[in-house]
Design an enzyme around this catalytic site. Structure first.
Site, mmCIF file in Angstrom:
data_model
loop_
_atom_site.group_PDB
_atom_site.id
_atom_site.type_symbol
_atom_site.label_atom_id
_atom_site.label_comp_id
_atom_site.label_asym_id
_atom_site.label_seq_id
_atom_site.Cartn_x
_atom_site.Cartn_y
_atom_site.Cartn_z
ATOM 1 N N CYS A 155 17.689 -4.529 -4.140
ATOM 2 C CA CYS A 155 16.604 -4.751 -5.114
ATOM 3 C C CYS A 155 17.137 -4.938 -6.539
ATOM 4 O O CYS A 155 16.370 -5.237 -7.446
ATOM 5 C CB CYS A 155 15.631 -3.590 -5.073
ATOM 6 N N HIS B 281 11.952 -2.570 -11.291
ATOM 7 C CA HIS B 281 11.772 -2.938 -9.883
ATOM 8 C C HIS B 281 10.572 -2.136 -9.361
ATOM 9 O O HIS B 281 10.473 -0.931 -9.582
ATOM 10 C CB HIS B 281 13.041 -2.604 -9.106
ATOM 11 N N ASN C 257 6.471 -3.463 -2.582
ATOM 12 C CA ASN C 257 7.888 -3.586 -2.953
ATOM 13 C C ASN C 257 8.441 -4.899 -2.386
ATOM 14 O O ASN C 257 8.643 -5.011 -1.173
ATOM 15 C CB ASN C 257 8.650 -2.377 -2.390
HETATM 16 O O1 UT7 Z 1 13.331 -0.642 -3.161
HETATM 17 C C1 UT7 Z 1 14.109 0.518 -3.254
HETATM 18 C C2 UT7 Z 1 14.029 1.333 -2.039
HETATM 19 N N1 UT7 Z 1 12.912 2.170 -1.809
HETATM 20 C C3 UT7 Z 1 12.429 3.141 -2.622
HETATM 21 O O2 UT7 Z 1 12.676 3.225 -3.773
HETATM 22 C C4 UT7 Z 1 11.568 4.175 -1.972
HETATM 23 C C5 UT7 Z 1 11.946 5.579 -2.413
HETATM 24 N N2 UT7 Z 1 11.228 6.626 -1.719
HETATM 25 C C6 UT7 Z 1 9.871 6.794 -1.823
HETATM 26 O O3 UT7 Z 1 9.213 6.034 -2.493
HETATM 27 C C7 UT7 Z 1 9.245 7.973 -1.127
HETATM 28 O O4 UT7 Z 1 10.238 8.855 -0.662
HETATM 29 C C8 UT7 Z 1 8.318 7.577 0.060
HETATM 30 C C9 UT7 Z 1 7.074 6.874 -0.452
HETATM 31 C C10 UT7 Z 1 9.065 6.683 1.020
HETATM 32 C C11 UT7 Z 1 7.874 8.840 0.825
HETATM 33 O O5 UT7 Z 1 7.153 9.689 -0.047
HETATM 34 P P1 UT7 Z 1 7.511 11.217 -0.127
HETATM 35 O O6 UT7 Z 1 6.512 11.876 -0.988
HETATM 36 O O7 UT7 Z 1 8.959 11.338 -0.526
HETATM 37 O O8 UT7 Z 1 7.301 11.702 1.350
HETATM 38 P P2 UT7 Z 1 8.346 12.480 2.274
HETATM 39 O O9 UT7 Z 1 9.279 11.525 2.917
HETATM 40 O O10 UT7 Z 1 8.928 13.645 1.524
HETATM 41 O O11 UT7 Z 1 7.371 13.070 3.357
HETATM 42 C C12 UT7 Z 1 6.428 14.095 3.004
HETATM 43 C C13 UT7 Z 1 5.397 14.164 4.109
HETATM 44 C C14 UT7 Z 1 6.002 14.286 5.492
HETATM 45 O O12 UT7 Z 1 5.170 15.128 6.258
HETATM 46 P P3 UT7 Z 1 5.601 16.637 6.575
HETATM 47 O O13 UT7 Z 1 6.904 16.544 7.301
HETATM 48 O O14 UT7 Z 1 5.730 17.304 5.238
HETATM 49 O O15 UT7 Z 1 4.483 17.131 7.398
HETATM 50 C C15 UT7 Z 1 5.906 12.893 6.024
HETATM 51 O O16 UT7 Z 1 5.811 12.857 7.439
HETATM 52 O O17 UT7 Z 1 4.626 12.977 4.093
HETATM 53 C C16 UT7 Z 1 4.618 12.436 5.408
HETATM 54 N N3 UT7 Z 1 4.503 10.988 5.305
HETATM 55 C C17 UT7 Z 1 3.337 10.375 5.412
HETATM 56 N N4 UT7 Z 1 2.075 10.824 5.599
HETATM 57 C C18 UT7 Z 1 1.096 9.925 5.659
HETATM 58 C C19 UT7 Z 1 5.489 10.094 5.085
HETATM 59 N N5 UT7 Z 1 4.954 8.850 5.063
HETATM 60 C C20 UT7 Z 1 3.632 9.002 5.264
HETATM 61 C C21 UT7 Z 1 2.557 8.105 5.331
HETATM 62 N N6 UT7 Z 1 1.305 8.607 5.524
HETATM 63 N N7 UT7 Z 1 2.717 6.770 5.188
#
Ligand code: UT7
Length: 350
Positions: free
Chosen positions: A130, A277, A307
């Site tokens: 990116c 980005h 994204n």
């Molecule tokens: O282009 C450059 C590359 N990409 C990025 O910059 C992305 C960087 N990362 C992020 O933006 C975030 O980490 C995400 C949006 C991908 C995830 O958000 P998060 O707040 O960091 O979620 P997490 O991975 O810490 O997960 C927290 C909870 C988990 O549930 P439990 O284990 O706490 O019960 C996940 O299973 O959120 C859950 N979860 C979801 N729930 C509903 C993860 N994705 C989803 C979803 N819907 N789509």
């Protein structure tokens, strides 16, 4: 000598899916509320099976070339002819993409070079995730700076990451959208430093290869090639460790903006707009709080496009340019971060 942007363009697939539509179509265990509150994303554009990053790049390129040739508005044979005529004068075509039309060769830039009939232009792809557009600007400036005769470069960010999305992984599949953005760069006699400076003023570019495994396409390259007779249970896809990338991204935005500001002796008031980005609105919010820069200085369109990786900054640039949001003399900072891991940005006087 200045390296100035003389035309911008973008291309999006025709199909736009809201969060609710995506969730229903792909059967993802999530909600519009979760996606919006955790990322700021409301919709994305998704290509059909036939359309590639190179196809979107070609359309974005024609739009940027037409604007550079004096035809900003869409449509018309005269406009198309003007775009192709200007393409004959290009010295280089660079495409930043994480998902090229083919693995390794030919480059997507060569495919677009042929379609534009830009026979004079050298052509190659940049692999910097990116951050590809920020890298590409500096490379383009180098290509023009080192040889007197080179005057014009077409730089494109083009992606179709929804083709390599793992729809079973709800934390990554909701993030990506497809699209392309392009700029035509021209070497001019304007100054690039001091009073009245124009164009690309500075770039700071970084890489931290130690983080490469947190954002990668595991299958298909030399490390994990396909073998004859192998059964593929899941198509090749982009793996992401969301939390690791999130933490890296916040630091990357802070370091990039801070380094550019210090290098150029800038205060927040001197900056007209920061174009980050568009990966996650929360990343931008967390970074801007640490930088103590007001929210209104950051341009965000992630709600509409999601994204689009290397395309996100040039898409935003074109949207702002066509929307009349950029005036001559404005100071812009771009900030990219992504696979590699790579990060960095540019300071541009419009
Ligand atoms: O282009 C450059 C590359 N990409 C990025 O910059 C992305 C960087 N990362 C992020 O933006 C975030 O980490 C995400 C949006 C991908 C995830 O958000 P998060 O707040 O960091 O979620 P997490 O991975 O810490 O997960 C927290 C909870 C988990 O549930 P439990 O284990 O706490 O019960 C996940 O299973 O959120 C859950 N979860 C979801 N729930 C509903 C993860 N994705 C989803 C979803 N819907 N789509």
């Amino acid at each position: 000598m200045a390296i100035e942007i003389i035309g911008t363009g973008r291309a999006l697939p025709a199909r736009r899916l809201t969060n609710d539509e995506l969730v229903a179509e792909k059967g993802i265990d999530t909600t519009d509320e979760w996606i919006r509150s955790h990322t700021g994303i409301g919709s994305r554009y998704i290509t059909d099976d036939e359309t590639t990053s190179g196809d979107l790049a070609f359309e974005a390129a024609k739009n940027a070339l037409a604007m550079a040739a004096g035809f900003a508005e869409a449509g018309g044979a005269e406009r198309e002819a003007a775009a192709f005529e200007l393409a004959q004068t290009l010295d280089a075509i660079i495409i930043a993409t994480a998902f090229p039309d083919y693995i390794g060769c030919p480059s997507t830039a060569c495919i677009v070079q042929h379609k534009l009939g830009a026979r004079k232009a050298l052509a190659f792809d940049v692999t910097a995730g990116c951050t590809g557009f920020a890298y590409g600007l500096e490379i383009a400036a180098g290509i023009m700076g080192i040889r007197e005769a080179r005057k014009r470069v077409l730089l494109i960010g083009a992606e179709t990451l929804t083709k390599i999305t793992n729809w079973e992984d709800r934390s990554s599949c909701i993030l990506f959208g497809d699209g392309a953005g392009a700029v035509v760069l021209e070497k001019t006699d304007a100054p690039c430093a001091g009073e009245g400076r124009r164009g690309l003023v500075n770039s700071v570019l970084f890489a931290d290869g130690g983080g490469g495994e947190s954002l990668l396409i595991k299958k298909g390259g030399g490390r994990n090639p396909y073998k004859a007779g192998e059964v593929v249970d899941i198509p090749p896809h982009l793996y992401m460790n969301g939390q690791e990338v999130y933490n890296f991204a916040v630091k990357a935005v802070v370091e990039t903006v801070d380094t550019l500001m210090k290098a150029e002796g800038l205060s927040a008031e001197d900056i007209s707009v920061i174009i980050p980005h568009q990966a996650n609105a929360r990343i931008v919010q967390a970074a801007r709080k640490r930088l103590h820069i007001p929210e209104e200085k950051f341009y965000l369109n992630i709600e509409e496009y999601a994204n689009t990786s290397a395309a996100s900054i040039p898409i935003a640039l074109d949207e702002m340019n066509r929307g009349g949001l950029l005036k001559k003399g404005d100071l812009l900072l771009t900030v990219g971060f992504g696979a590699g891991l790579t990060y960095g940005g540019n300071a541009i006087v419009w």
